[in-house]
Design an enzyme around this catalytic site. Structure first.
Site, mmCIF file in Angstrom:
data_model
loop_
_atom_site.group_PDB
_atom_site.id
_atom_site.type_symbol
_atom_site.label_atom_id
_atom_site.label_comp_id
_atom_site.label_asym_id
_atom_site.label_seq_id
_atom_site.Cartn_x
_atom_site.Cartn_y
_atom_site.Cartn_z
ATOM 1 N N CYS A 86 -14.440 6.052 20.900
ATOM 2 C CA CYS A 86 -13.083 5.620 20.576
ATOM 3 C C CYS A 86 -12.729 5.114 19.275
ATOM 4 O O CYS A 86 -13.596 4.008 19.185
ATOM 5 C CB CYS A 86 -12.700 4.484 21.826
ATOM 6 S SG CYS A 86 -11.273 3.794 21.431
ATOM 7 N N CYS A 95 -1.521 7.018 8.900
ATOM 8 C CA CYS A 95 -0.437 8.425 9.055
ATOM 9 C C CYS A 95 -0.645 9.399 8.011
ATOM 10 O O CYS A 95 -0.643 10.636 8.556
ATOM 11 C CB CYS A 95 0.800 8.091 9.443
ATOM 12 S SG CYS A 95 1.154 6.771 10.512
ATOM 13 N N CYS A 132 2.559 4.115 6.544
ATOM 14 C CA CYS A 132 1.379 3.676 7.295
ATOM 15 C C CYS A 132 -0.137 4.422 6.770
ATOM 16 O O CYS A 132 0.223 5.954 6.669
ATOM 17 C CB CYS A 132 1.341 4.318 8.815
ATOM 18 S SG CYS A 132 -0.051 4.545 9.551
#
Length: 625
Positions: free
Chosen positions: A187, A538, A535
């Site tokens: 993760c 992003c 961001c």
């Protein structure tokens, strides 16, 4: 003659150019020689690329590497400090090399070392990487790297305790307070949390008494994951003597430390007398008080457990004083919710009482949830979380000012609203100071209203409905607005950028006004990214996301989309808590979009979509059955 002259002139210019270039070369810093050739050096910092990275790392004992983005402001601030440290550390014994990688160009290296923000610094000792967690000024970098480069230096033992099925109960049940992270090794969010979690664990070990942080590999300890309803990674839970509670703090080192310190001890503070209780009562909020004869009452522990469960959002007190209890005319064993005096109305009691012989935690929780706000309270920035659970919510915006000169006017409007609210108990009402909620009023479409008082409703779906501004206060108009809302005759305000005139790129652009049309299309599986323009994560994802869209463009029933979550509304089931947040809304179940939490690589996205697709990638309704 003319041709010969031109030839000589051209030759002269060429020679001049060659010598000029030689002069410029002499002024540059010399490149560093390695076995594979020269490596460019800028301000004593090696410029590392995919082709030379491994050679440099494996040929030097101590290397500090900065992964940066040219546009990153933090990287620009670090650059002169980094260069100064690089110059000083060249002469260290043993030597320390400083290098840098443009992560926007060397994407393969950035992915390999899981770079998710800029700048990211990694220490390589004999080729083995670890996170740099030192200062960002030259002196601090020098000191940190001198310490790490010492041949006798060893990393401190891990402070985070590893729990398994075998030791979980023994460890957790004996601790007054412990924080447990349920994680998955693959993760990305867990990997990002890991260094901050370890640093917080080191800090909290120094508390008196120490507060332990632990972790569970939920992919290996399946029974523990099921037992505590772990459905995403990382999941953090606080345990008090084995009783679990969701962790609700931040995910950086300081936030974890501060939050856990705030959780230490009992939530319900003892109040010896009426004066002490009066001092605790906040003018803006309710207070919950448990009145008991003595500490041996079995209900005291139950009350304390309930207080600990709710301590993040409410103030709790406990009293063993007869005189204080008698002031509220209640019996021993009572739990009482006190409202601030300024919110009293004739339509509700001044305080709410729970009396039960065998008290249960859920009894206290239900009481607090039922009476957590008065009939018409005040919506404030500090109480947004509480009011977010109360829907529908009718907000009345005006100048709410409790100072002496304006208190009477503030109460006048509030009491008029209370007169209406008493007949609409299925709606929560609150007044709000319009100057504190410019953005919210904009979302309601009320930011340009010239009127003194403005009203809007947030529905159960979090959609916003505005009442057309009144020139004068009119109770009948407000009641008509409330009735239309209850009958579903109002259209919501949707915050939205303009709908794109054409969709030319591989990724479809979604805005508030075309969200339903594109994302909730029941003939399409839709992968949608919720992003923020500022961001960094992003921006890092953007080229990968575009490549993904191009790679799957032959899937006619699949849409790859994105939406600027800072400028557009979306349904409440597409909850966005960080950027980027990515959901897969399948054609067969738009109500329950699946959150993507894997690695952000093309193959991982595609594997995820293939697993969950309902109408794309060759899936049919027949196959699904």
């Amino acid at each position: 003659m003319r041709i010969g002259y031109r030839f000589l002139l051209l030759a002269s210019l060429c020679l001049t150019s060659v010598f000029a270039d030689d002069d410029n070369i002499d002024e540059e810093e010399p490149d560093v020689e390695t076995g594979g050739g020269e490596i460019k050096e800028e301000d004593n910092v090696l410029v590392l690329t995919t082709s030379n990275f491994d050679e440099v790392i494996n040929s030097r004992e101590n290397v500090l590497v900065e992964f940066y983005a040219p546009w990153c402001g933090h990287c620009k601030s670090l650059a002169p400090e980094y260069a100064e440290a690089a110059k000083a550390l060249k002469d260290n014994d043993p030597p320390v090399t400083l290098g840098k990688v443009d992560a926007t160009v060397e994407e393969e290296l950035a992915t390999r070392f899981e770079v998710s923000g800029y700048p990211t610094l990694k220490v390589f000792k004999n080729g083995n990487p670890s996170d740099y967690d030192g200062p960002r000024k030259s002196a601090g970098i020098i000191s940190y790297m001198k310490e790490r480069s010492d041949p006798n230096w060893k990393p401190p033992p891990e402070a985070v305790v590893t729990l398994t099925d075998d030791n979980f109960d023994d460890v957790v049940n004996k601790e007054e307070l412990i924080l447990v992270e349920f994680y998955a090794p693959w993760c990305g969010h867990c990997k990002q949390l890991a260094p901050a979690y370890e640093k917080a664990a080191q800090d909290l070990k120094q508390q008196h008494p120490p507060i332990i942080l632990a972790k569970v590999d939920a992919t290996q300890q399946n029974e523990l994951a099921k037992r505590f309803d772990v459905s995403g990674y990382p999941t953090l839970k606080i345990f008090r003597k084995g009783r679990p509670k969701d962790y609700d703090g931040g995910r950086d080192q300081r936030s974890i430390v501060n939050y856990m310190i705030s959780q230490a001890g009992e939530a319900a503070r003892p109040v010896p007398n009426q004066q002490a209780l009066n001092n605790m009562i906040k003018d803006k909020d309710i207070i919950v008080v448990g009145f008991f004869d003595d500490v041996d009452d079995a209900n005291v522990r139950v009350y304390m457990d309930a207080a600990n469960d709710l301590r993040d959002d409410f103030t709790f007190a406990i009293s063993y004083d007869d005189a204080t209890r008698n002031a509220y005319k209640v019996n021993p064993g009572s739990v009482v919710i006190l409202n601030p005096e300024k919110f009293y109305t004739k339509y509700e009691p001044k305080w709410h009482v729970l009396e039960k012989k065998n008290l249960a935690v859920k009894d206290v929780v239900e009481l607090v949830e039922k009476y957590q706000v008065p009939l018409v309270g005040q919506y404030q920035l500090s109480m947004e979380k509480r009011y977010s659970k109360l829907r529908p919510l009718c907000l009345v915006f005006y100048t709410v000012d409790w100072s002496h000169d304006h208190r009477e006017a503030t109460q006048l409007w509030r009491k008029k609203i209370a007169n209406i609210a008493q007949n609409y108990r299925d709606i929560t009402f609150a007044v709000a100071n319009e100057e504190d909620f410019d953005e919210l009023m904009k979302q309601f479409g009320l930011d340009d209203s010239p009127e003194e008082i403005n009203i809007g409703i947030i529905g159960k779906d979090n959609k916003k409905y505005k009442m057309e501004p009144m020139e004068e206060f009119d109770s009948d108009e407000i009641k008509e607005f409330l009735e239309k809302f209850k009958k579903g005759k109002l259209s919501p305000e949707i915050r939205s950028q303009p709908i794109p005139k054409k969709q030319s790129g591989p990724v479809k652009v979604v805005v508030g006004k075309n969200f339903d049309e594109i994302v909730l299309d029941t003939t399409k599986d839709v992968l949608i990214e919720f992003y923020a323009p500022w961001c960094g994560h992003c921006k890092q994802l953007d080229p990968i996301y575009k490549k993904l869209a191009k790679q799957v463009k032959d899937q006619k029933n699949l849409v790859i989309a994105k939406i600027d979550a800072t400028a557009n509304d979306s349904p409440d089931n597409f909850k966005t808590e960080g950027f980027p947040t990515i959901y897969f809304a399948t054609a067969k179940d738009k109500e329950n979009p699946i959150k993507f939490e894997g690695k952000r690589e093309i193959e991982d996205f595609e594997k995820f979509m293939r697993e969950h697709a309902t109408v794309s990638f060759g899936k049919s309704s027949k196959e699904e059955l």
